[in-house]
Design a protein around this motif. Structure first.
Motif, short mmCIF file in Angstrom:
data_model
loop_
_atom_site.label_atom_id
_atom_site.label_comp_id
_atom_site.label_asym_id
_atom_site.label_seq_id
_atom_site.Cartn_x
_atom_site.Cartn_y
_atom_site.Cartn_z
N PHE A 247 0.88 -1.07 -0.10
CA PHE A 247 0.12 -0.01 0.06
C PHE A 247 0.94 1.11 0.07
O PHE A 247 1.75 1.37 0.91
N GLY A 248 0.94 2.07 -1.13
CA GLY A 248 1.70 3.12 -1.24
C GLY A 248 1.12 4.31 -1.82
O GLY A 248 0.06 4.49 -2.48
N CYS A 249 1.85 5.55 -1.84
CA CYS A 249 1.38 6.80 -2.50
C CYS A 249 2.04 6.98 -3.76
O CYS A 249 3.39 6.87 -4.03
N LYS A 250 1.27 7.33 -4.81
CA LYS A 250 1.71 7.61 -6.16
C LYS A 250 2.41 8.72 -6.11
O LYS A 250 3.36 9.13 -6.98
N SER A 251 2.40 9.69 -5.16
CA SER A 251 2.90 11.05 -5.05
C SER A 251 4.53 11.14 -4.68
O SER A 251 5.22 11.61 -5.40
N CYS A 252 4.56 10.52 -3.54
CA CYS A 252 5.92 10.45 -3.01
C CYS A 252 6.62 9.12 -2.79
O CYS A 252 7.67 8.87 -2.53
N GLY A 253 5.73 8.16 -3.06
CA GLY A 253 6.59 6.58 -3.13
C GLY A 253 6.43 6.04 -1.74
O GLY A 253 7.04 4.90 -1.71
N TYR A 254 6.03 6.34 -0.63
CA TYR A 254 5.69 6.05 0.56
C TYR A 254 5.14 4.79 0.51
O TYR A 254 3.83 4.85 -0.01
N THR A 255 5.76 3.51 0.85
CA THR A 255 4.72 2.28 0.89
C THR A 255 5.35 1.19 1.98
O THR A 255 6.39 1.48 2.56
N VAL A 256 4.18 0.54 2.20
CA VAL A 256 4.16 -0.28 3.48
C VAL A 256 3.74 -1.71 2.85
O VAL A 256 2.93 -1.64 1.98
N ARG A 257 3.88 -2.57 3.80
CA ARG A 257 3.25 -4.12 3.44
C ARG A 257 2.31 -4.34 4.52
O ARG A 257 2.72 -4.09 5.82
N TYR A 258 1.17 -4.88 4.19
CA TYR A 258 0.20 -5.26 5.30
C TYR A 258 0.39 -6.67 5.33
O TYR A 258 0.36 -7.54 4.59
N THR A 259 0.45 -6.94 6.82
CA THR A 259 0.81 -8.35 7.39
C THR A 259 -0.32 -9.12 7.53
O THR A 259 -1.51 -8.71 7.85
N PRO A 260 0.01 -10.44 7.73
CA PRO A 260 -1.17 -11.24 8.26
C PRO A 260 -1.86 -10.91 9.46
O PRO A 260 -3.00 -11.38 9.77
N GLN A 261 -1.06 -10.10 10.37
CA GLN A 261 -1.58 -9.81 11.69
C GLN A 261 -2.34 -8.58 11.55
O GLN A 261 -2.70 -8.12 12.75
N GLY A 262 -2.54 -7.85 10.39
CA GLY A 262 -3.13 -6.72 10.19
C GLY A 262 -2.52 -5.44 10.61
O GLY A 262 -2.88 -4.56 10.65
#
Length: 406
Positions: A247-262
């Motif tokens: 899940f990330g931002c198209k403007s600045c590139g900040y991206t995270v991963r969503y884990t099975p633990q939520g």
């Protein structure tokens, strides 16, 4: 069937055995406590609301069929209305006073029914119990029957409101008889409201941290932009996008991963927020500040326009489609919501005249205006109806503050 006549035992057992089998295939169900065993109706079940399956979860583990208080707009679907009438459902207009609900609940009490109610009025979005509708306290006092508090844990993580896919994992149910008849006789509605708020408080992420529960599904971050719409890194609205577990931002590139633990795990940058709950709390604060500062509002104008199908329902009749077009808000006319149809239809909605704003499922934005119920269906799957609800609500609250201060 109706409120007066319960579904037959044979039909009830047959239907619930099928539903129970489906539920157990989807999730691992654990019953932590069930005080409804042997409890004689009438009594009231109050529950947190996290999935569309919540009424089925409760019905499967309560011996008596439950008359649920149900959103009135669902009765506008003729086929669904027949099912709801069969089960003894009680219609309720969301976020508006509705005397039908009071009459229906009193009738259910008279005929010895179990009454089910979700006092949040809608499914919550980030796993944390939403503020309860205040009128619930008055209803509890008026009914004067035993109250059971139902807590559904793991439901949000297995079926987040923003997601389309189910995730397999544990769902834990607890049904605790909290109060007997007569418990609220000498207590004010304000105090009852506080007591109910404390009893129904549930934080899914705190619960997950204690239990370590994990939820496995395909593309777990998919459609997270229906909930989260402001980037915490560049603080731009409307630039977030999901893909598989990212899940990330198209403007600045900040991206995270969503884990099975939520939870979120860092991917491209140091982590800003570890949970959807914390990210959502931050973005709602950011939104409220933007609405209070007029110079920030123009940046929201490109974000607050989306393609929709527009429907209208009058006098409890089924919805009829009016047009397809654009739902839009403009900074120069900040107190008006407008719709422009592809065939030239134009509607303007002064925010001061809107009532009962809510979201059905995740993609149907509704409100009442001049006794008509308007529904805007966002057919682009990544559109955030939640964004519209919170933005318009923030504008209404700003107008109320300005009126009060004047």
């Amino acid at each position: 069937m109706s409120i007066e006549k319960k579904p037959g035992k044979i039909a009830q057992r047959l239907i619930l055995s099928v539903v129970r089998a489906i539920i157990r295939c989807r999730s691992r169900i654990e019953i932590e406590r069930n005080d409804t065993m042997g409890l004689k109706p009438p009594y009231l079940i109050l529950a947190n609301h996290v999935t569309n399956w919540d009424p089925l979860y409760l019905n499967c583990y309560v011996d008596e069929p439950i008359s649920f208080v149900t959103g009135a707009s669902l009765f506008r679907n003729p086929l669904l209305a027949k099912v709801l009438h069969y089960t003894g459902a009680i219609p309720k207009t969301k976020y508006k006073n509705d005397t039908r609900t009071i009459r229906g609940m009193m009738k259910a009490k008279k005929h010895g029914r179990v009454i089910g109610l979700f006092p949040e009025g809608n499914r919550n979005w980030d796993g944390t119990t939403e503020p309860l509708i205040f009128s619930t306290a008055k209803l509890v006092k008026m009914l004067d029957i035993p109250v059971v508090i139902a807590t559904i844990s793991g439901g949000h993580l297995s079926s987040p409101r923003w997601a389309d896919s189910h995730r397999r994992g544990m769902i834990r149910l607890s049904l605790v008889k909290k109060w007997d008849a007569g418990a609220f006789a000498d207590i004010s509605p304000e105090t009852i409201h506080r007591m109910l708020t404390d009893a129904l408080a549930h934080d899914e992420m705190e619960w997950q941290a204690r239990t370590g529960a994990a939820y496995i599904g395909k593309a777990p971050a998919h459609y997270l932009e229906r909930l989260l719409f402001i980037c915490p890194h560049c603080e731009q609205p409307g630039q977030l996008r999901s893909e598989q577990d990212l899940f990330g931002c198209k403007s600045c590139g900040y991206t995270v991963r969503y884990t099975p633990q939520g939870n979120f795990a860092p991917f491209t940058h140091p982590l800003k927020f570890a949970t959807t709950r914390d990210w959502n709390r931050w973005q709602l604060g950011k939104l409220e500040r933007a609405v209070r500062e007029p110079e920030q509002l123009p940046q929201w104008e490109p974000v607050m326009q989306d393609h929709v199908h527009m429907y209208i329902s009058e006098a409890d009749q089924p919805f009829r489609r009016i047009a397809s077009g654009n739902l839009r808000w403009r900074a120069q006319q900040a107190s008006i919501l407008s719709f422009q149809g592809e065939a030239g239809q134009a509607y303007s909605f002064p925010l001061s005249r809107l009532e009962g704003l809510n979201v059905q499922l995740h993609h149907k934005f509704e409100f009442y205006a001049e006794d008509k119920l308007y529904r805007f269906l966002f057919y682009q799957p990544r559109t955030s109806a939640y964004k519209w609800l919170k933005f318009i609500t923030a504008l209404e609250q700003r107008a109320s503050r300005q009126t009060w201060e004047a």
